[in-house]
Write a protein that holds these residues in place. Structure first.
Motif, PDB file in Angstrom:
ATOM      1  N   VAL A  91     -26.684   5.442   8.771  1.00 43.89           N
ATOM      2  CA  VAL A  91     -27.919   6.491   8.007  1.00 43.89           C
ATOM      3  C   VAL A  91     -28.246   7.235   8.412  1.00 43.89           C
ATOM      4  O   VAL A  91     -28.240   8.034   9.543  1.00 43.89           O
ATOM      5  N   PRO A  92     -27.639   8.422   8.260  1.00 45.96           N
ATOM      6  CA  PRO A  92     -27.597  10.191   7.847  1.00 45.96           C
ATOM      7  C   PRO A  92     -28.898  11.165   8.223  1.00 45.96           C
ATOM      8  O   PRO A  92     -29.570  10.268   7.842  1.00 45.96           O
TER       9      PRO A  92
ATOM     10  N   ALA B 257     -24.439   4.426  20.732  1.00 46.01           N
ATOM     11  CA  ALA B 257     -25.813   4.263  19.644  1.00 46.01           C
ATOM     12  C   ALA B 257     -25.832   5.388  18.728  1.00 46.01           C
ATOM     13  O   ALA B 257     -26.432   4.584  17.411  1.00 46.01           O
ATOM     14  N   VAL B 258     -25.646   6.229  19.001  1.00 41.38           N
ATOM     15  CA  VAL B 258     -27.083   7.187  18.082  1.00 41.38           C
ATOM     16  C   VAL B 258     -25.710   7.389  17.165  1.00 41.38           C
ATOM     17  O   VAL B 258     -26.062   7.733  15.691  1.00 41.38           O
ATOM     18  N   ALA B 259     -24.230   7.519  17.859  1.00 42.85           N
ATOM     19  CA  ALA B 259     -23.397   7.849  16.555  1.00 42.85           C
ATOM     20  C   ALA B 259     -22.753   6.893  15.701  1.00 42.85           C
ATOM     21  O   ALA B 259     -22.950   6.887  14.519  1.00 42.85           O
TER      22      ALA B 259
ATOM     23  N   VAL C  84     -28.510   0.873   3.037  1.00 44.56           N
ATOM     24  CA  VAL C  84     -28.726   1.510   3.231  1.00 44.56           C
ATOM     25  C   VAL C  84     -30.506   2.135   2.778  1.00 44.56           C
ATOM     26  O   VAL C  84     -31.693   1.672   2.803  1.00 44.56           O
ATOM     27  N   GLU C  85     -29.988   1.853   1.374  1.00 44.66           N
ATOM     28  CA  GLU C  85     -31.572   2.433   0.125  1.00 44.66           C
ATOM     29  C   GLU C  85     -32.466   1.706   0.281  1.00 44.66           C
ATOM     30  O   GLU C  85     -33.371   1.826  -0.112  1.00 44.66           O
ATOM     31  N   LEU C  86     -31.608   0.404   0.104  1.00 41.91           N
ATOM     32  CA  LEU C  86     -32.880  -0.327   0.187  1.00 41.91           C
ATOM     33  C   LEU C  86     -33.986  -0.576   0.776  1.00 41.91           C
ATOM     34  O   LEU C  86     -34.777  -1.084   1.310  1.00 41.91           O
TER      35      LEU C  86
ATOM     36  N   HIS D  62     -33.536   1.250  15.300  1.00 43.28           N
ATOM     37  CA  HIS D  62     -35.419   1.039  15.186  1.00 43.28           C
ATOM     38  C   HIS D  62     -35.778   2.187  15.071  1.00 43.28           C
ATOM     39  O   HIS D  62     -36.890   3.172  14.805  1.00 43.28           O
ATOM     40  N   ALA D  63     -35.483   2.847  16.285  1.00 45.82           N
ATOM     41  CA  ALA D  63     -36.592   4.219  17.006  1.00 45.82           C
ATOM     42  C   ALA D  63     -35.790   5.150  15.643  1.00 45.82           C
ATOM     43  O   ALA D  63     -36.856   6.326  15.663  1.00 45.82           O
ATOM     44  N   LEU D  64     -34.322   5.352  15.427  1.00 43.90           N
ATOM     45  CA  LEU D  64     -33.756   6.617  14.870  1.00 43.90           C
ATOM     46  C   LEU D  64     -34.340   6.613  12.934  1.00 43.90           C
ATOM     47  O   LEU D  64     -34.218   7.629  12.267  1.00 43.90           O
ATOM     48  N   THR D  65     -35.269   4.499  12.691  1.00 45.76           N
ATOM     49  CA  THR D  65     -34.691   5.179  11.248  1.00 45.76           C
ATOM     50  C   THR D  65     -36.389   4.649  10.809  1.00 45.76           C
ATOM     51  O   THR D  65     -36.677   4.364  10.055  1.00 45.76           O
TER      52      THR D  65
END
Length: 403
Positions: free
Chosen positions: A196-197, A188-190, A360-362, A271-274
């Motif tokens: 989303v870097p 999932a992280v990968a 992604v930017e939006l 959700h957690a990483l962004t």
């Protein structure tokens, strides 16, 4: 708590965007005060200090010695083992007050403030208050936790901890699936970082059963009985920097096929990483639709599977007049699956029109500012009515709708 749910096959996903409130400042317990003949706050404070020292020193025997009976001795020994396996730091246990509940001549419940942080994963400490049952006028502990308060998983009983790189999984109850949870979390992280870097890993907590999940998140009985995973602040706080983890409901998650289980894990990892937990101004169709966009991006499933429910709704009721409003993400709604599929298709429409980087930017701009109109103009060259029209056309072209 403001939960957001998403069904996928037999699963429902939840993201909790904020719960309760907590000061950013370090909690300072008031001076202990004796308020009854049963309670001895000074003795309780000393017992908690001894347990805190045992956790810090990794001394399971010293912790077990503070238990009032065999069950509590086993629990306190497990708490120390859990803290070591998780790499907890900043652990504090501070007596606050008695709750008014007493048993016999020497046992009572006190309210205890707890802080903790998983070193290398949590940027700030989590903090909560929970009841602790004292015996022998406060010289020993008979139980931790109780109704109406969240019980951190590491304080609930023995855990199996698996870690690899920046991913950690903590499992209560049957530990046999712990390696599988870790594999799914790493993937999932990968998958998230491919879109989303960024930096930062993932912590996944797995209570033993639905009751354990209810206690860990302090929710009403049955509230999460049908969901597969929850992303939430560990302590239910809205405080900036409060640790956010993924929590699995193994009674649902373990019954999913491997593809569905991975989609669940990746959706929650988005959700957690962004920073979605803090995106309180962003429309839910973007928060949830983007999470599904990432989770389904590399999944080879036909639209009859990924958009079958919304297609059925369009056949029945026609194309919606507007993008899905936040009100339609009510977890009690009978058409919730179609709403999440509709949100996913909004994000797919944006990516097809402007490209994935623009999506992604939006997402990031709206997450941070809440200004959808400005982000649409800048990154997609669209107004909201133009996006709505393009999305409506996509709905009309779904299998079973077109023609």
């Amino acid at each position: 708590m403001s939960p957001r749910l998403r069904p996928l096959a037999a699963a429902l996903l939840v993201v909790a965007l904020g719960a309760g409130a907590c000061s950013k400042d370090e909690y300072v317990a008031p001076p202990p005060a004796r308020t009854s003949d049963v309670a001895d706050p000074a003795a309780a404070a000393d017992t908690l200090a001894a347990l805190q020292d045992a956790i810090h020193d990794g001394d399971t025997s010293a912790a077990a010695g503070l238990g009032a009976d065999a069950r509590s001795r086993d629990l306190l020994g497990a708490v120390v083992a859990n803290a070591g396996a998780l790499g907890l730091t900043d652990v504090t246990l501070r007596y606050v007050t008695e709750t008014g509940r007493t048993r016999g001549s020497d046992a009572w419940d006190g309210q205890v403030a707890v802080t903790w942080r998983i070193d290398g994963h949590d940027a700030a400490s989590a903090r909560t208050e929970l009841p602790v049952s004292f015996a022998a006028h406060g010289a020993s502990i008979s139980a931790v936790g109780g109704p109406g308060a969240r019980l951190p998983l590491w304080l609930s009983g023995p855990l199996r901890v698996e870690r690899a790189g920046d991913v950690l999984v903590a499992v209560a109850g049957d530990p046999t699936r712990a390696p599988a949870y870790l594999t799914a979390a790493r993937r999932a992280v990968a998958q998230v970082r491919a879109v989303v870097p960024g930096r930062g890993g993932l912590v996944v907590e797995v209570p033993a059963d639905p009751e354990g999940l209810r206690a860990t998140l302090d929710t009403a009985p049955g509230q999460y009985s049908a969901i597969a995973a929850v992303t939430a602040p560990v302590d239910g706080s809205q405080a900036p920097g409060s640790p956010v983890h993924v929590f699995l409901n193994r009674s649902v998650y373990d019954g999913l096929d491997p593809v569905a289980a991975q989609v669940v894990m990746t959706h929650e990892a988005v959700h957690a990483l962004t920073g979605a937990i803090g995106a309180r101004q962003a429309p839910l169709w973007l928060v949830e639709g983007f999470a599904d966009y990432v989770a389904l991006r590399d999944v080879d499933l036909p639209l009859t599977k990924t958009a079958g429910q919304v297609a059925a709704q369009v056949r029945k009721d026609g194309v919606p007049e507007a993008l899905p409003p936040d009100s339609e993400f009510d977890p009690t709604a009978s058409h919730l699956g179609g709403v999440y599929e509709a949100a996913w298709l909004v994000c797919v429409t944006l990516a097809d029109h402007a490209g994935e980087p623009a999506l992604v930017e939006l997402y990031e701009q709206v997450r941070d500012s809440g200004d959808l109109a400005a982000a649409l103009r800048e990154h997609a060259g669209w107004t909201e009515p133009e996006l709505t029209a393009a999305w409506q056309e996509r709905l009309r072209s779904l299998p079973g709708v077109a023609g």
